[in-house]
Design an enzyme around this catalytic site. Structure first.
Site: not given
Ligand code: GLY
Length: 362
Positions: A125, A147, A189, A228, A238, A242, A246, A249, A253, A265
């Protein structure tokens, strides 16, 4: 003298989430000077490449300090970011009787950080973990903000959670062995970060982007981490704000998926920013001059600003993107360098498919 100053230099950025505060430490050579807590049992989770490059030396350092430490690894690469890898790592931790007071050290790039963090989030947990990113991309993006997750057939990172580490240690010494292609991934990035949040930082990049000295990287990593950190403090899960991270992206993507991940990427996000910037310009939001400055910076890194593949397929992929909410496509769009459009508390804007298609065919 300069080298001496640099070696003893450590930047500390604190993240504050109420009960879950932690620090990001950035420097050169700081990992080997780190004092670990010998009353804790550690498990370093890494991949087959990083194990040899820095895993063994970190394990030896911990052992020398009297800590109990094991190292678990899996084959390097995005293909390893699966349920199976997570289960294998968990079974190994059970076999070695790691208990709830143990600490996992995620040592590697984004894949390692995501998997090791996700293992930490659910093992018994939840156990503590620390992020030690070893790629520029992980240093400026994925190691910050909690994340964690894995990929399944349905999509990338669609199984996961937000689970904050106990700390992040960024030692640019680990970048010495990083292939050039991986450094470029990080630079894309870094540009994104400046485009959404800081004109001054963008100007700094315009002056310094060809440089590859330690000071350039230390400063750029620090700026990205600070920007960030403030973003995720405001919107950890998010819910809206946040999402500004993106930028580039949505189209990025789609390109990655269309190219079956054979494109990096960094390149996909760079091309994504060029098109998403163009959409913003066509909507009368971003000035031409700002779009040109962004694209000039992308080109200086060596990335293209156009996609040479089948653009009609990109629209199809975007229609299936989990970020798409209705018939239009939602984008984070820059209003100027360093600032994105925000309307009624929303940072994404619904754009007609026709305009997106026109821009992609431009
Ligand atoms: N990579 C974007 C974020 O962490 O939100």
């Amino acid at each position: 003298m300069a080298a001496f100053i640099l070696n003893s230099y450590m930047i500390k950025i604190s993240l504050n989430f109420g009960s879950k505060n932690y620090d990001i430490n950035i420097g050169k050579g700081i990992l080997q000077k780190r004092i670990f807590d010998k009353s804790i049992r550690y498990a370093i989770i890494t991949d087959s490449n990083v194990r040899k490059l820095c895993g063994e030396s970190l394990q030896n350092l911990l052992k020398k300090q009297g800590a109990d430490v094991a190292m678990l690894d899996f084959p390097a690469g995005e293909e390893s970011k699966t349920r199976e890898t997570k289960a294998l790592l968990e079974d190994k931790l059970f076999e070695m009787n790691y208990d709830a007071d143990s600490m996992i050290i995620a040592l590697g790039g984004g894949v390692v950080g995501d998997i090791a963090g996700f293992v930490a989030a659910t093992y018994l947990r939840g156990v503590s973990y620390m992020q030690i990113p070893t790629t520029l991309l992980a240093m400026v993006d994925s190691s910050i903000g909690g994340k964690v997750g894995i990929n399944v057939d349905k999509g990338e990172n669609v199984i996961g959670t937000f689970y904050q580490p106990k700390g992040v240690i960024i030692d640019i010494e680990t970048l010495k062995t990083l292939p050039r292609k991986e450094m470029l991934n990080g630079l894309s990035e870094i540009i994104k970060c400046s485009m959404v949040r800081s004109y001054n930082f963008f100007e700094y990049l315009e002056k310094g982007i060809g440089r590859s000295d330690d000071n350039f990287y230390l400063y750029s990593i620090e700026r990205c981490c600070r920007l960030k950190a403030r973003i995720v403090e405001l919107d950890e899960k998010e819910l809206e704000f946040r999402k500004i991270l993106n930028y580039g992206h949505i189209i990025g993507h789609a390109i990655e998926a269309n190219e079956k991940y054979k494109i990096s990427h960094g390149e996909a996000v760079a091309v994504g920013m060029a098109y998403e910037g163009l959409i913003s310009f066509q909507l009368g939001l971003l000035k031409k001059e700002d779009l040109e400055r962004q694209n000039a910076l992308i080109s200086r890194v060596g990335f293209p600003t156009r996609y040479e593949g089948d653009v009609s397929k990109l629209i199809e992929v975007m229609k299936h993107d989990k970020k798409r909410k209705d018939k239009k496509i939602h984008f984070v769009l820059p209003k100027t360098i360093g600032e994105v459009i925000e309307e009624n508390g929303h940072v994404t804007l619904a754009v007609d498919e026709t305009l997106v298609r026109e821009c992609l065919n431009n």
